[in-house]
Design an enzyme around this catalytic site. Structure first.
Site, PDB file in Angstrom:
ATOM      1  N   GLY A  38      44.930  51.485  34.357  1.00 53.46           N
ATOM      2  CA  GLY A  38      45.987  51.258  35.827  1.00 53.46           C
ATOM      3  C   GLY A  38      45.241  50.021  36.692  1.00 53.46           C
ATOM      4  N   ARG A  39      44.132  49.194  36.054  1.00 56.65           N
ATOM      5  CA  ARG A  39      43.318  48.736  36.363  1.00 56.65           C
ATOM      6  C   ARG A  39      42.411  49.388  37.344  1.00 56.65           C
ATOM      7  NH1 ARG A  39      44.836  43.213  35.876  1.00 56.65           N
ATOM      8  NH2 ARG A  39      47.223  43.356  34.319  1.00 56.65           N
ATOM      9  N   GLY A  40      42.189  50.614  37.086  1.00 52.64           N
ATOM     10  CA  GLY A  40      40.659  51.714  37.970  1.00 52.64           C
ATOM     11  C   GLY A  40      41.877  52.910  38.569  1.00 52.64           C
ATOM     12  N   HIS A  84      49.004  33.803  24.890  1.00 52.41           N
ATOM     13  CA  HIS A  84      48.744  34.422  26.228  1.00 52.41           C
ATOM     14  C   HIS A  84      49.825  34.684  27.326  1.00 52.41           C
ATOM     15  CE1 HIS A  84      45.154  35.766  28.606  1.00 52.41           C
ATOM     16  NE2 HIS A  84      45.576  36.861  28.876  1.00 52.41           N
ATOM     17  N   TYR A 124      39.167  33.610  30.498  1.00 52.57           N
ATOM     18  CA  TYR A 124      38.773  34.895  30.844  1.00 52.57           C
ATOM     19  C   TYR A 124      36.809  34.430  31.001  1.00 52.57           C
ATOM     20  CZ  TYR A 124      41.301  38.542  28.807  1.00 52.57           C
ATOM     21  OH  TYR A 124      42.593  39.140  28.753  1.00 52.57           O
TER      22      TYR A 124
END
Length: 326
Positions: free
Chosen positions: A204-206, A122, A54
């Site tokens: 849901g990613r926004g 990951h 990240y």
């Protein structure tokens, strides 16, 4: 904040995903992000989730600064396996034992800590037997650099093989009303083996927050610009599902985001969602979901509003989908 147990590891019922503070969701604000982490700790959140990729690397630095005087309050989770250069170039998935050891040491330095509480693979490297990767991870546990191990986006068969080398504390998978593929085989495998589930992108990613209105709203650097379910054709269908959820939420006195999180919390006591946010206001909204008790009728109504399999489009663009071991 109530506690939940991930294979013997006690964590807050809701964690905090820190990725978006530094990468993949547009520009960040370190001052507000650190304030958000501090507020989460004040409110009883203990599980903080980051990864070396990240930023790349900058999110671990950020989290390390935020917890420098509060380390004892944190169950610190980070990840290795997606190899990136400082300029952001992705080299691919790496599970070689020498890379595992080097990645762990680098994360410890960036985070400014002497151990990682939960260290995830990951992504699974298809060119390296999982037993070799997990042999190196077991060595890190024996050395005291890592307390517990996790795996992310791995198939049930891979989970079993890794778990046979060293016990897995948690599997991290995308799980929400919009992403339910893991319910068929993966969730039963985790239950059988006594492994906890950490659910990322639980809203849901926004999409499930009701704040997404169209494909043109995402800034440069936002991973959703390329995700199929956020493209114009798919998004029309998916936003209609959100409208149904919003109507139910309004009648219940909650927000769509809170209902999405409350639904996940009701799926099982071994499930810990880690909603990501970089703003204190959204954090407070999310944390209120922990106090929402849903009746069987309400749970059924939510699933009627957003039926399993109704969402249109893959959750990642094709190159990212190719890294999943599912």
């Amino acid at each position: 904040m109530h506690q939940r147990r991930l294979a013997g590891l006690d964590v807050s019922a809701l964690g905090l995903g820190c990725m978006g503070m530094s990468d993949l969701y547009g520009p960040g604000d370190d001052t507000e992000s650190i304030a958000t982490i501090h507020r989460a700790l004040d409110r009883g959140v203990t599980l903080l989730d980051t990864a070396d990729m990240y930023g790349p690397f900058t999110n671990e630095h950020l989290v390390g600064r935020a917890i420098s005087t509060r380390r004892d309050e944190v169950v610190l989770a980070t990840k290795f396996g997606v190899e990136r250069l400082p300029d952001g170039t992705t080299l691919g998935v790496n599970g070689r034992p020498d890379y595992v050891r080097a990645a762990c040491d680098a994360s410890l330095r960036r985070l400014g800590v002497d151990h990682i509480d939960l260290y995830y693979q990951h992504r699974v490297d298809p060119t390296v037997p999982i037993e070799e990767t997990w042999g190196a991870l077991a060595e890190l546990v024996a050395a005291g650099k890592v307390r517990r191990l996790g795996i992310s986006e791995a198939s049930p068969a891979t989970v079993r093989r890794a778990h046979a080398v060293h016990p897995i504390t948690a599997g991290q998978y995308e799980y929400s009303l919009f992403s339910r593929d893991i319910e068929t085989e993966l969730l039963p495998t985790l239950r059988e083996l006594g492994i906890g589930l950490v659910a990322y992108a639980p809203m849901g990613r926004g999409l499930l927050t009701g704040t997404v209105t169209g494909p043109g709203q995402f800034p440069a650097g936002d991973v959703r610009r390329l995700a199929p379910r956020f493209q114009e054709g798919s998004l029309v269908t998916n936003l209609a599902l959100v409208t149904s959820l919003r109507e139910f939420a309004t009648a219940s006195g909650a927000t769509p985001a809170q209902l999405a999180l409350a639904w996940l919390l009701h799926r099982g006591p071994y499930i810990v969602p880690i909603p990501g946010t970089k703003r204190r206001g959204y954090l407070e909204e999310n944390l209120r979901a922990e106090g929402i008790a849903l009746t069987p009728d309400q749970l059924a109504a939510i699933e009627t509003a957003v039926p399993a399999g109704a969402v249109v489009g893959e959750r990642y663009d094709p190159p990212r989908m190719a890294t999943l071991n599912l």
